[in-house]
Design a protein around this motif. Structure first.
Motif, PDB file in Angstrom:
ATOM      1  N   UNK A 123      39.144  80.761  41.263  1.00  0.00           N
ATOM      2  CA  UNK A 123      38.395  81.995  41.100  1.00  0.00           C
ATOM      3  C   UNK A 123      37.651  82.023  39.776  1.00  0.00           C
ATOM      4  N   UNK A 124      38.320  81.596  38.720  1.00  0.00           N
ATOM      5  CA  UNK A 124      37.671  81.600  37.405  1.00  0.00           C
ATOM      6  C   UNK A 124      36.475  80.658  37.375  1.00  0.00           C
ATOM      7  N   UNK A 125      36.617  79.501  37.995  1.00  0.00           N
ATOM      8  CA  UNK A 125      35.503  78.563  38.056  1.00  0.00           C
ATOM      9  C   UNK A 125      34.336  79.173  38.820  1.00  0.00           C
ATOM     10  N   UNK A 126      34.634  79.822  39.934  1.00  0.00           N
ATOM     11  CA  UNK A 126      33.574  80.445  40.721  1.00  0.00           C
ATOM     12  C   UNK A 126      32.904  81.593  39.979  1.00  0.00           C
ATOM     13  N   UNK A 127      33.677  82.350  39.211  1.00  0.00           N
ATOM     14  CA  UNK A 127      33.109  83.454  38.437  1.00  0.00           C
ATOM     15  C   UNK A 127      32.085  82.941  37.443  1.00  0.00           C
ATOM     16  N   UNK A 128      32.452  81.906  36.712  1.00  0.00           N
ATOM     17  CA  UNK A 128      31.537  81.354  35.707  1.00  0.00           C
ATOM     18  C   UNK A 128      30.296  80.777  36.360  1.00  0.00           C
ATOM     19  N   UNK A 129      30.479  79.989  37.414  1.00  0.00           N
ATOM     20  CA  UNK A 129      29.339  79.378  38.093  1.00  0.00           C
ATOM     21  C   UNK A 129      28.410  80.435  38.688  1.00  0.00           C
ATOM     22  N   UNK A 130      29.001  81.415  39.339  1.00  0.00           N
ATOM     23  CA  UNK A 130      28.188  82.465  39.952  1.00  0.00           C
ATOM     24  C   UNK A 130      27.421  83.244  38.889  1.00  0.00           C
ATOM     25  N   UNK A 131      28.087  83.577  37.786  1.00  0.00           N
ATOM     26  CA  UNK A 131      27.428  84.320  36.712  1.00  0.00           C
ATOM     27  C   UNK A 131      26.252  83.543  36.149  1.00  0.00           C
ATOM     28  N   UNK A 132      26.458  82.278  35.877  1.00  0.00           N
ATOM     29  CA  UNK A 132      25.396  81.457  35.289  1.00  0.00           C
ATOM     30  C   UNK A 132      24.237  81.257  36.264  1.00  0.00           C
ATOM     31  N   UNK A 133      24.553  81.107  37.557  1.00  0.00           N
ATOM     32  CA  UNK A 133      23.487  80.921  38.551  1.00  0.00           C
ATOM     33  C   UNK A 133      22.629  82.175  38.665  1.00  0.00           C
ATOM     34  N   UNK A 134      23.268  83.329  38.763  1.00  0.00           N
ATOM     35  CA  UNK A 134      22.509  84.578  38.870  1.00  0.00           C
ATOM     36  C   UNK A 134      21.672  84.800  37.619  1.00  0.00           C
ATOM     37  N   UNK A 135      22.256  84.591  36.456  1.00  0.00           N
ATOM     38  CA  UNK A 135      21.517  84.773  35.208  1.00  0.00           C
ATOM     39  C   UNK A 135      20.357  83.798  35.113  1.00  0.00           C
ATOM     40  N   UNK A 136      20.557  82.575  35.601  1.00  0.00           N
ATOM     41  CA  UNK A 136      19.477  81.591  35.559  1.00  0.00           C
ATOM     42  C   UNK A 136      18.322  82.007  36.466  1.00  0.00           C
ATOM     43  N   UNK A 137      18.629  82.495  37.669  1.00  0.00           N
ATOM     44  CA  UNK A 137      17.579  82.936  38.593  1.00  0.00           C
ATOM     45  C   UNK A 137      16.809  84.116  38.002  1.00  0.00           C
ATOM     46  N   UNK A 138      17.526  85.080  37.457  1.00  0.00           N
ATOM     47  CA  UNK A 138      16.877  86.245  36.850  1.00  0.00           C
ATOM     48  C   UNK A 138      16.031  85.815  35.655  1.00  0.00           C
ATOM     49  N   UNK A 139      16.539  84.866  34.880  1.00  0.00           N
ATOM     50  CA  UNK A 139      15.788  84.362  33.724  1.00  0.00           C
ATOM     51  C   UNK A 139      14.462  83.744  34.150  1.00  0.00           C
ATOM     52  N   UNK A 140      14.485  82.943  35.214  1.00  0.00           N
ATOM     53  CA  UNK A 140      13.264  82.295  35.699  1.00  0.00           C
ATOM     54  C   UNK A 140      12.238  83.336  36.139  1.00  0.00           C
ATOM     55  N   UNK A 141      12.680  84.335  36.900  1.00  0.00           N
ATOM     56  CA  UNK A 141      11.752  85.367  37.385  1.00  0.00           C
ATOM     57  C   UNK A 141      11.162  86.151  36.216  1.00  0.00           C
ATOM     58  N   UNK A 142      12.008  86.588  35.297  1.00  0.00           N
ATOM     59  CA  UNK A 142      11.520  87.368  34.158  1.00  0.00           C
ATOM     60  C   UNK A 142      10.633  86.536  33.246  1.00  0.00           C
TER      61      UNK A 142
END
Length: 443
Positions: A123-142
């Motif tokens: 779960x902890x691994x998935x939390x970190x990966x999911x957080x970084x992926x979402x932040x990366x996608x939002x970063x690209x769009x912005x």
């Protein structure tokens, strides 16, 4: 002496407190500010606590007062606060030793609200990966929008995109403009992207993961997911209607915008009270009824085990079902085809009661410490306690004593009243007998 800090809740309190103090020390460095002299201790402490507790309340303009170093420190504190101190500590244990002991699993379970210890490591691994992926996608769009739509250099656009992506997904609400996002009120690329990031981060990791895993089979969703999505969706629809209708002709908020701009601003304004402090309209110009609606939405907050604050939509939903069951004369609370455990109901009632009392007491204290009206004070107090960060402007004008009170309130609001209470207890007591029952007249 170390045995006194074996309870996971105590470790969470210590972890968040340590992160806030470390952030304070970094923000006190001369390199962290653009001013000629170092920042005062209270300003650094307030800002660091606001960042690590994912609140977003500020007493100085973030972009004007802090240097790039200071802004990076704030972003890192937001990221650490979002992932959770115990999550970060547990991941370091896994990376260094490759093993996850029972005590580390307990700490991680308390922070992430995992329902069992068996899957904590995954779960902890998935939390970190999911957080970084979402932040990366939002970063690209912005980044693309800032570079193409506003002519920002690519490096500056990427910096702005990354900072606001972290701030949005973690429901922190820190912005690098003095008016937050007011200048982008009619820009759907920025407003919708940030709003989606806020919603996803605020739903809670267990809910997001279950939806992603079983989105084709909603009938198999857990009670937590059903309550979270149902209550969140209902509150969002109702709040969009309230803000859009109430502020439609207000010359200080939605009035000057065209119809599409009003709808976009109404949607954005409705999303933010879940626990993010961004705003695209001047909150100080809102109608008092909109302030009250915002107070209620902030107090409820977002989903459990996510980056949102408040008492959580699950608590609100459970209380609604408790009332419904009592009105119908039922002896147990049933939701769908499941009966809710009595311990869960007691926890919801206790959390809501403690939170209400905390807000009431702190509102009274702030009224004594400031000259502002009740509606303004209540707005700031609820915003701090629910770790939202929306402000009518009162926070910056508050007295030093008021700033200290808001700092403590943000800290309590982030780690939760129940966590504070359990952290103060050195051990759990189990009653080995039951006393005779006696009925008490209610009402």
């Amino acid at each position: 002496m170390l045995d006194r800090f074996q309870h996971p809740a105590q470790m969470i309190v210590t972890g968040f407190g340590g992160a806030a103090l470390l952030g304070t020390a970094l923000l006190c460095l001369p390199v962290a500010t653009t001013a000629a002299k170092p920042v005062d201790l209270l300003t650094a402490l307030f800002t660091a606590t606001s960042a690590v507790c994912l609140t977003g309340l500020v007493i100085v303009d973030t972009a004007a007062h802090w240097s790039v170093f200071g802004e990076v420190v704030i972003a890192l504190l937001v990221q650490v606060g979002g992932l959770g101190i115990m999550t970060m500590a547990t991941l370091m244990t896994v990376l260094l030793s490759g093993r996850l002991g029972l005590r580390a699993r307990l700490f991680a379970q308390a922070e992430t609200k995992a329902l069992s210890m068996a899957d904590v490591r995954r779960l902890l691994r998935n939390i970190v990966l999911f957080s970084l992926i979402v932040e990366a996608v939002v970063t690209v769009v912005l980044t693309a929008r800032f570079a193409i739509g506003y002519g920002e250099p690519l490096g500056r656009a990427a910096y702005l995109g990354a900072f606001h992506a972290i701030s949005a997904f973690n429901n922190a609400g820190f912005a690098l403009w003095p008016d937050s996002l007011v200048r982008f009120v009619t820009d759907p690329w920025i407003c919708v992207t940030i709003a989606i990031a806020v919603i996803v981060g605020g739903l809670g990791f267990p809910v997001v993961f279950e939806v992603l895993r079983s989105w084709r089979r909603p009938g198999r969703w857990s009670l937590l997911t059903r309550i979270t999505l149902g209550v969140s969706g209902a509150l969002l629809v109702v709040s969009i209607g309230i803000f859009t209708v109430t502020e439609w002709r207000n010359p200080g908020t939605l009035g000057p915008l065209d119809d599409s701009g009003k709808l976009l601003a109404g949607f954005f304004t409705a999303v933010m009270p879940r626990s993010s402090g961004f705003n695209t309209i001047d909150l100080a110009q809102m109608h008092p009824s909109s302030w009250l609606a915002t107070d209620l939405l902030m107090f409820v907050g977002g989903g459990s085990a996510g980056t949102a604050g408040g008492i959580k939509v699950t608590t609100f939903g459970l209380l609604a079902f408790v009332i419904w069951a009592e009105l119908r004369g039922e002896t147990s609370v049933n939701i769908g085809h499941r009966r809710v455990a009595e311990a869960t109901l007691r926890q919801a009632i206790t959390l809501a009661t403690i939170s209400t009392v905390t807000v009431a007491v702190c509102t009274y204290a702030m009224l004594v410490l400031t000259d502002h009206d009740l509606d303004e004070v209540l707005f700031e107090v609820v915003s701090a306690f629910a770790t939202v960060g929306l402000s009518t402007g009162m926070t910056a004008d508050a007295t030093p004593a008021g700033h200290v009170l808001l700092t403590v309130l943000m800290f309590i609001g982030r780690i939760g009243p129940l966590t504070v209470g359990s952290a103060l207890a050195l051990r759990e007591r189990t009653r080995r007998y039951e006393l005779p029952e006696e009925r008490v007249i209610v009402g």
